[in-house]
Design an enzyme around this catalytic site. Structure first.
Site, PDB file in Angstrom:
ATOM      1  CG  ASP A 291      -5.428   1.886   4.294  1.00  0.00           C
ATOM      2  OD1 ASP A 291      -5.852   1.121   3.415  1.00  0.00           O
ATOM      3  OD2 ASP A 291      -5.696   1.760   5.495  1.00  0.00           O
ATOM      4  CG  HIS A 292      -6.360   0.825  -1.448  1.00  0.00           C
ATOM      5  ND1 HIS A 292      -6.186  -0.525  -1.378  1.00  0.00           N
ATOM      6  CD2 HIS A 292      -5.413   1.285  -2.300  1.00  0.00           C
ATOM      7  CE1 HIS A 292      -5.190  -0.882  -2.181  1.00  0.00           C
ATOM      8  NE2 HIS A 292      -4.701   0.202  -2.748  1.00  0.00           N
ATOM      9  CD1 TRP A 466     -10.316  -0.725   7.698  1.00  0.00           C
ATOM     10  CD2 TRP A 466     -11.822  -2.262   7.127  1.00  0.00           C
ATOM     11  NE1 TRP A 466     -11.510  -0.378   8.282  1.00  0.00           N
ATOM     12  CE2 TRP A 466     -12.449  -1.304   7.952  1.00  0.00           C
ATOM     13  CE3 TRP A 466     -12.567  -3.325   6.649  1.00  0.00           C
ATOM     14  CZ2 TRP A 466     -13.794  -1.379   8.292  1.00  0.00           C
ATOM     15  CZ3 TRP A 466     -13.910  -3.408   6.989  1.00  0.00           C
ATOM     16  CH2 TRP A 466     -14.512  -2.430   7.799  1.00  0.00           C
ATOM     17  CG  HIS A 467      -6.933  -2.809   1.338  1.00  0.00           C
ATOM     18  ND1 HIS A 467      -7.608  -2.506   0.185  1.00  0.00           N
ATOM     19  CD2 HIS A 467      -7.591  -3.863   1.885  1.00  0.00           C
ATOM     20  CE1 HIS A 467      -8.640  -3.336   0.037  1.00  0.00           C
ATOM     21  NE2 HIS A 467      -8.644  -4.163   1.059  1.00  0.00           N
ATOM     22  N   PRO A 468      -3.720  -1.293   4.857  1.00  0.00           N
ATOM     23  CG  PRO A 468      -3.226  -1.669   7.105  1.00  0.00           C
ATOM     24  CD  PRO A 468      -4.291  -1.891   6.074  1.00  0.00           C
TER      25      PRO A 468
END
Ligand SMILES: Cc1cc2nc3c(=O)[nH]c(=O)nc-3n(C[C@H](O)[C@H](O)[C@H](O)COP(=O)(O)OP(=O)(O)OC[C@H]3O[C@@H](n4cnc5c(N)ncnc54)[C@H](O)[C@@H]3O)c2cc1C
Length: 533
Positions: A291-292, A466-468
């Site tokens: 994730d970022h 919130w980029h899993p």
């Protein structure tokens, strides 16, 4: 009930699959979605994004496990639970990542997933208001548009970037990602263009497409190693649907591994400990979460040129009227009008840090309430973190949330890169171009001077962006969950298509890539079906 294809999850990838697979009227397609129809008003108001970030009626509102490297903190992890999935609650920024990301996927052994292979799929979905060129498409269902308004602060920030050597870039999805410029957004006529709007709404009347909402898939059914259907609960009733061809899981990076484990696919010992009969042992399920990671730095601004002022007092009324009657104004804006992609080290071939520039400041990030005085937030984002996490069942109960652990800022390199990014961000804000409008630094603040101070500040506030991705990742190694045709290794008639299959996280926001995965998956499925005929 019997269908040719059962798709679990009407999110960024799932809605694309539902559309493309049902083009042929002889294919009977069922789309199952745990959440409701997308009737929530704020879904459709672009800047209303904040209203649904922690709204459980359209959002799974997961919480991370206590994160060991960042003071044991737990974070909100929003995920769409509504038609359109996370594309119905996201920030609408349209970013694809770097061409090198996809070439890397191919080099890892995933034939057919290089940048050259995938560009046609990005273009196929797209209806870019700038028109078509080598990188962009027109005529696709997904509207990708330029911003209709530009907060006054944006030009200051871009000029500051140029001053410190970040080139102005008018297409952050073109040949070169590096640079600073305006984002494009998945917005159509001032309203959110989710995948439900783009791909589902226009085809809802197809006789061969059934969409079931508030239908939670609880188990994939198997006959031996062959997927034969799905068990789901709707309105308190358990139902069973059979498939003649395939089950395609598009539940997203948290829910897809969860559903696999609930169905007996995953690490054998882990499943046995939960009392779940093992259908197929697969070590990689729920591993490799990427994730970022973001640190938000904030400044006060001395002129009324940010969004804070636009949503308070009489200006709020003006913004609402502009939105309702003209489809214009601040409410039609994506959260991040400007972005920058930067290398923190000279030796890097491509950017490793993103600046997400939000022309406002929240007095409470959790409540998403904007300050009354002008301000700006720059999210410093690690684009290629080394940290790896996991998603696994806590209990065998389908309605209980999985345990999600990111291990944020786990490695020395990630910590060093975030500090480098924060220092670059300060250089941006210190540029002469910002002199007429720069106010005090609100966070981390002037007391944080050394690298050590900055790292401490980062450890206090780092969160998931919130980029899993990558929890059922594609590959040919023993930890891979799906092969390059997205079939689950060792099982038949079961594919996964969503953020969870990315071999590695892309260097940018993930929605466009998930939509591309939906396009590519549809093509693979249809081609293989034609091959069988
Ligand atoms: C708040 C937020 C802001 C973001 N901002 C941006 C942005 O500005 N730009 C960008 O590019 N990306 C952004 N992203 C990321 C991007 O939206 C996601 O990466 C992408 O939407 C994920 O797509 P997906 O298909 O993997 O899953 P999702 O879109 O999450 O879809 C999964 C769907 O499956 C359903 N589902 C799950 N389990 C089940 C089950 N058991 N039964 C039935 N249905 C089920 C879910 O309810 C959901 O609808 C953001 C994400 C969030 C949460």
């Amino acid at each position: 009930m019997e269908f040719d294809y059962v798709i679990v999850g009407a999110g960024s990838a799932g809605c694309v699959l539902a559309n493309r697979l049902s083009v042929d009227p002889t294919n009977r397609v069922l789309l199952l979605e745990a959440g409701p129809e997308d009737r929530n008003f704020w879904i459709h108001v672009p800047l209303g994004f904040g209203k649904n970030v922690n709204n459980p009626s359209v959002n799974w509102c997961y919480q991370s496990e206590p994160e060991p490297n960042v003071r044991g903190q737990r974070f909100l992890l929003p995920r769409g639970r509504v038609l359109g999935g996370s594309s119905s609650i996201n920030g609408m920024v349209y970013v694809r990542g770097q061409p090198e990301d996809f070439d890397h996927w191919a080099q890892l052994g995933n034939g057919g997933w290089s940048c050259e292979d995938l560009l046609p799929y990005f273009k196929k979905s797209e209806n870019n208001t700038r028109g078509a060129d080598h990188f962009h498409g027109i005529g696709g269902p997904l509207s990708v548009s330029d911003l209709t308004e530009r907060a006054g602060i944006c030009e200051y920030m871009i000029r500051a970037g140029e001053e410190i050597g970040i080139p102005r870039n008018d297409d952050l999805n073109g040949q070169i990602q590096e640079g600073i410029g305006y984002h494009q957004a998945t917005i159509r006529n001032g309203r959110r263009c989710s995948t439900a709007k783009a791909f589902l709404e226009p085809v809802r009347s197809r006789q061969n497409l059934s969409v079931e909402t508030e239908a939670l898939a609880t188990r994939i059914l198997f006959n031996g190693k062959r997927a034969t259907g799905v068990l789901y609960v709707q309105g308190g009733v358990t139902r069973q649907v059979r498939t003649t061809r395939e089950v395609i899981v598009s539940g997203g990076a948290f829910n897809s591994p969860q559903l696999l484990e609930l169905s007996g696919v995953g690490q054998g010992k882990r499943l046995q400990a939960l009392g779940i009969p093992v259908v197929h042992s697969l070590s990689g399920v729920g591993e490799d979460l990427q994730d970022h990671q973001i640190v938000r730095m904030r400044w006060r601004i001395t002129k009324n040129i940010t969004w804070n002022e636009e949503v308070h007092g009489w200006r709020a009324l003006r913004s609402a009227l502009k939105f309702l009657f003209a489809g214009k104004g601040v409410l039609t804006m994506p959260t991040l009008p400007v972005g920058a992609f930067i290398c923190t080290r000279q030796e890097l071939a491509t950017p490793d840090i993103q600046f997400q520039i939000f022309p406002g400041t929240y007095s409470s990030l959790e409540a998403r309430v904007l300050d009354k005085q002008p301000g700006v937030t720059v999210g410093v984002v690690l684009l290629r973190p080394e940290s790896r996490g996991t998603v696994h069942l806590k209990t065998p109960e389908p309605t209980s949330p999985p345990a999600i652990l990111h291990n944020l800022l786990q490695t020395e390199r990630d910590r060093e890169t975030i500090v480098r990014g924060m220092k670059l961000c300060r250089r941006l804000m210190d540029a002469n171009a910002m002199d007429p409008i720069r106010g005090v630094e609100l966070y981390p603040g002037c007391n944080a001077t050394s690298d050590k101070d900055l790292l401490e500040a980062a450890l206090d506030v780092t969160q998931s962006n919130w980029h899993p991705t990558s929890t059922c990742r594609m590959g040919t190694d023993p930890m891979a969950v799906v092969d390059p045709t997205l079939k689950v290794h060792g099982l038949e008639r079961l594919r996964i298509a969503d953020a969870s299959v990315m071999p590695t996280a892309v260097s940018g926001n993930t929605n466009a890539t998930c939509i591309m995965i939906g396009e590519k998956a549809s093509d693979i499925v249809l081609q293989q079906a034609r091959g069988r005929e």
